[in-house]
Scaffold this motif. Structure first.
Motif, PDB file in Angstrom:
ATOM      1  N   PHE A 144       0.719  -1.209  -0.051  1.00  0.00           N
ATOM      2  CA  PHE A 144      -0.079   0.186   0.160  1.00  0.00           C
ATOM      3  C   PHE A 144       0.914   1.307  -0.179  1.00  0.00           C
ATOM      4  CE2 PHE A 144      -3.736  -2.563   1.113  1.00  0.00           C
ATOM      5  CZ  PHE A 144      -4.757  -2.020   0.624  1.00  0.00           C
ATOM      6  N   GLY A 145       1.930   1.063   0.708  1.00  0.00           N
ATOM      7  CA  GLY A 145       2.747   2.455   0.571  1.00  0.00           C
ATOM      8  C   GLY A 145       3.433   2.535  -0.816  1.00  0.00           C
ATOM      9  N   PHE A 146       3.709   1.608  -1.573  1.00  0.00           N
ATOM     10  CA  PHE A 146       4.477   1.781  -2.859  1.00  0.00           C
ATOM     11  C   PHE A 146       3.034   2.412  -3.826  1.00  0.00           C
ATOM     12  CE2 PHE A 146       4.579   0.189  -7.226  1.00  0.00           C
ATOM     13  CZ  PHE A 146       5.388   0.883  -7.798  1.00  0.00           C
ATOM     14  N   SER A 147       2.038   1.923  -3.628  1.00  0.00           N
ATOM     15  CA  SER A 147       0.711   2.508  -4.221  1.00  0.00           C
ATOM     16  C   SER A 147       0.648   3.773  -3.750  1.00  0.00           C
ATOM     17  CB  SER A 147      -0.399   1.561  -4.032  1.00  0.00           C
ATOM     18  OG  SER A 147      -0.447   0.207  -4.310  1.00  0.00           O
ATOM     19  N   SER A 148       0.758   4.357  -2.695  1.00  0.00           N
ATOM     20  CA  SER A 148       0.608   5.558  -2.321  1.00  0.00           C
ATOM     21  C   SER A 148       1.678   6.366  -3.053  1.00  0.00           C
ATOM     22  CB  SER A 148       0.589   5.872  -0.797  1.00  0.00           C
ATOM     23  OG  SER A 148      -0.466   5.168  -0.246  1.00  0.00           O
ATOM     24  N   VAL A 149       2.927   6.053  -3.044  1.00  0.00           N
ATOM     25  CA  VAL A 149       3.931   6.594  -3.735  1.00  0.00           C
ATOM     26  C   VAL A 149       3.717   6.719  -5.433  1.00  0.00           C
ATOM     27  CG1 VAL A 149       6.457   6.336  -4.409  1.00  0.00           C
ATOM     28  CG2 VAL A 149       5.574   5.744  -2.180  1.00  0.00           C
ATOM     29  N   ALA A 150       3.191   5.664  -5.968  1.00  0.00           N
ATOM     30  CA  ALA A 150       2.857   5.651  -7.183  1.00  0.00           C
ATOM     31  C   ALA A 150       1.578   6.716  -7.567  1.00  0.00           C
ATOM     32  CB  ALA A 150       2.439   4.319  -7.768  1.00  0.00           C
ATOM     33  N   ILE A 151       0.489   6.950  -6.771  1.00  0.00           N
ATOM     34  CA  ILE A 151      -0.438   7.584  -6.932  1.00  0.00           C
ATOM     35  C   ILE A 151       0.117   9.284  -6.844  1.00  0.00           C
ATOM     36  CG2 ILE A 151      -2.481   8.557  -6.079  1.00  0.00           C
ATOM     37  CD1 ILE A 151      -3.365   5.620  -5.548  1.00  0.00           C
ATOM     38  N   ALA A 152       1.045   9.555  -5.894  1.00  0.00           N
ATOM     39  CA  ALA A 152       1.712  10.666  -5.460  1.00  0.00           C
ATOM     40  C   ALA A 152       2.260  11.313  -6.828  1.00  0.00           C
ATOM     41  CB  ALA A 152       2.338  10.685  -4.286  1.00  0.00           C
ATOM     42  N   GLY A 153       3.038  10.167  -7.563  1.00  0.00           N
ATOM     43  CA  GLY A 153       3.883  10.514  -8.641  1.00  0.00           C
ATOM     44  C   GLY A 153       2.943  10.948  -9.681  1.00  0.00           C
ATOM     45  N   GLY A 195       1.271   7.498   1.921  1.00  0.00           N
ATOM     46  CA  GLY A 195       2.401   6.944   1.892  1.00  0.00           C
ATOM     47  C   GLY A 195       3.462   7.120   3.053  1.00  0.00           C
ATOM     48  N   PHE A 196       3.457   8.096   3.807  1.00  0.00           N
ATOM     49  CA  PHE A 196       4.270   8.281   4.963  1.00  0.00           C
ATOM     50  C   PHE A 196       3.631   7.040   5.906  1.00  0.00           C
ATOM     51  CE2 PHE A 196       5.021  10.146   9.074  1.00  0.00           C
ATOM     52  CZ  PHE A 196       6.509  10.018   9.053  1.00  0.00           C
ATOM     53  N   PHE A 197       2.354   7.147   6.097  1.00  0.00           N
ATOM     54  CA  PHE A 197       1.576   6.185   7.305  1.00  0.00           C
ATOM     55  C   PHE A 197       1.986   4.876   6.825  1.00  0.00           C
ATOM     56  CE2 PHE A 197      -1.925   3.381   7.975  1.00  0.00           C
ATOM     57  CZ  PHE A 197      -2.164   3.430   9.330  1.00  0.00           C
ATOM     58  N   PHE A 198       1.675   4.384   5.536  1.00  0.00           N
ATOM     59  CA  PHE A 198       1.865   2.786   5.455  1.00  0.00           C
ATOM     60  C   PHE A 198       3.471   2.737   5.341  1.00  0.00           C
ATOM     61  CE2 PHE A 198      -2.274   3.236   3.241  1.00  0.00           C
ATOM     62  CZ  PHE A 198      -2.912   2.097   3.952  1.00  0.00           C
ATOM     63  N   LEU A 199       4.406   3.592   4.877  1.00  0.00           N
ATOM     64  CA  LEU A 199       5.729   3.235   5.022  1.00  0.00           C
ATOM     65  C   LEU A 199       6.102   3.305   6.354  1.00  0.00           C
ATOM     66  CD1 LEU A 199       7.181   5.478   2.022  1.00  0.00           C
ATOM     67  CD2 LEU A 199       6.904   3.181   2.159  1.00  0.00           C
TER      68      LEU A 199
END
Length: 281
Positions: A144-153, A195-199
């Motif tokens: 989920f962290g990577f997914s959040s990074v992807a969506i933010a990007g 992203g920060f939360f899941f990481l």
């Protein structure tokens, strides 16, 4: 070791069909975004829901062969990246009632699903399967962290494109279809917070599991260093704008760079080893 996909015809067929659902859903979102075709607009949400259901069924059938345990194989992780992207976006669309960014997010999810299906045909070892709450939380939070990074990007890329369009006084299709800069900025900050939360959960759960298992981990491995750097930068990104007035445009460049870094790292690791936690560089 035998390939479990080739041994189970139903599993193999479902694994190859799931990317087709993603591609069809991407096409419907794309047609509605670029052409505003009413039929595509009415079919895209049901297609997204059906895609998620089919993907969950595929993962359920796969993990049932190992007692409903997911492994660290590149296939599983890339497959779950696609699923979490679709679920995260579906949640955003249903709660915000905005479907203007769906094409771009689902297109990336479709690419992950397609890459995963290609890896499945080459998988001869599923990698070590996890069991236990801590390691399960660690893996799910990482995805989920990577997914959040992807969506933010992805949102950051849209922001910069729209910003350039406005600066050049080009009020074309993207200006008409995409959310305004303020809305995109808000979406970016929400993605960064997720992203920060899941990481953070990923790191804490990983430390707890390592302590419980007494496993010795090299903290200077590139993958761990990259995780801590990305976690730190995402944490800084949450406070740098309200405290120092750093605008979204500069933050968007950083988030795109982090997205490219994580995507490249994930791709390279999937080629080097079938097990993400068995890598030694």
């Amino acid at each position: 070791m035998a390939n479990i996909f080739l041994e189970n015809s139903l599993l193999f067929a479902l694994t190859q069909i799931v990317p087709l659902f993603y591609i069809v859903t991407t096409a419907l979102y794309g047609i509605h975004f670029f052409k505003e075709t009413p039929l595509a607009g009415s079919l895209k949400q049901p297609a997204l829901i059906l895609t998620v259901v089919m993907h969950v069924a595929d993962l359920g059938l796969l993990t049932s062969t190992a007692g409903y345990r997911l492994s660290y194989s590149a296939y599983n992780l890339m497959s779950m990246v696609a699923l979490t992207l679709a679920i995260t976006y579906m949640f955003i669309e249903f709660t915000t009632k905005s479907d203007k960014t769906g094409f771009f997010v689902i297109a990336f999810a479709a690419g992950s699903a397609l890459f995963s299906s290609i890896l499945s045909a080459q998988t001869v070892d599923s990698g070590p399967a996890f069991s236990g709450l801590r390691i399960g939380v660690h893996l799910i939070a990482a995805i989920f962290g990577f997914s959040s990074v992807a969506i933010a990007g992805l949102y950051s890329g849209m922001y910069l494109v729209l910003f350039r369009q406005i600066r050049l006084n080009r009020f074309g299709l993207l200006f008409q279809r995409l959310p305004n800069l303020e809305a995109l900025g808000l979406l970016i900050m929400h993605a960064v917070a997720f992203g920060f939360f899941f990481l953070t959960v990923t790191i804490v759960a990983g430390v707890l599991e390592q302590h419980a298992s007494k496993e010795v981990i090299n903290l200077f491995e590139p993958r761990l260093i990259a995780l801590f750097v990305i976690w730190l930068l995402y944490g800084v990104s949450l406070v740098i704008k309200p405290l120092f007035g750093w605008d979204i445009k500069h933050m968007a460049v950083l988030l795109i760079a982090l997205f490219v870094l994580v995507t490249a790292l994930l791709f390279i690791m999937s080629l080097v080893t079938p097990s993400f936690h068995g890598m030694r560089i």
